[in-house]
Scaffold this motif. Structure first.
Motif, PDB file in Angstrom:
ATOM      1  N   THR A   8      39.703  18.092  46.141  1.00 11.36           N
ATOM      2  CA  THR A   8      39.175  16.840  45.070  1.00 11.36           C
ATOM      3  C   THR A   8      38.067  18.185  44.050  1.00 11.36           C
ATOM      4  O   THR A   8      38.341  18.255  42.847  1.00 11.36           O
ATOM      5  CB  THR A   8      38.412  15.619  45.318  1.00 11.36           C
ATOM      6  N   VAL A  14      41.007  17.327  38.013  1.00 11.50           N
ATOM      7  CA  VAL A  14      39.320  16.714  37.807  1.00 11.50           C
ATOM      8  C   VAL A  14      38.164  17.655  37.007  1.00 11.50           C
ATOM      9  O   VAL A  14      38.217  19.004  36.726  1.00 11.50           O
ATOM     10  CB  VAL A  14      38.394  16.996  39.574  1.00 11.50           C
ATOM     11  N   ILE A  56      36.558   9.195  41.801  1.00 11.34           N
ATOM     12  CA  ILE A  56      37.834  10.076  41.775  1.00 11.34           C
ATOM     13  C   ILE A  56      38.083  10.177  43.688  1.00 11.34           C
ATOM     14  O   ILE A  56      38.991  10.267  43.927  1.00 11.34           O
ATOM     15  CB  ILE A  56      37.635  11.420  40.683  1.00 11.34           C
TER      16      ILE A  56
END
Length: 73
Positions: A8, A14, A56
């Motif tokens: 991530t 992101v 997220i």
């Protein structure tokens, strides 16, 4: 979970500020004052970035087949 965290924070989709606070908080275990200092952002901004990061991260965990509710995320 650690692998999902790493993926991530390295995901180019992101936002960089979000990735930074997620990395610092969950991989390096930084506290709020350290997050504010590292980012140069206010507490309110850091909280918003963490909130976005958790959303997220929760989505990434679900996609990885992890049960978010069981992880405490």
């Amino acid at each position: 979970l650690r692998l999902t965290l790493l993926e991530t924070v390295e995901d180019p989709n992101v936002p960089p500020d979000v990735a930074k606070v997620v990395r610092l908080r969950f991989l390096e275990e930084a506290d709020l004052p350290a997050l504010c200092e590292a980012t140069g952002k206010s507490q309110a901004t850091v909280y918003r970035l963490l909130e976005n990061g958790l959303t997220i991260l929760a989505d990434a965990c679900r996609k990885a087949g992890l049960h978010v509710e069981d992880l405490g995320v």
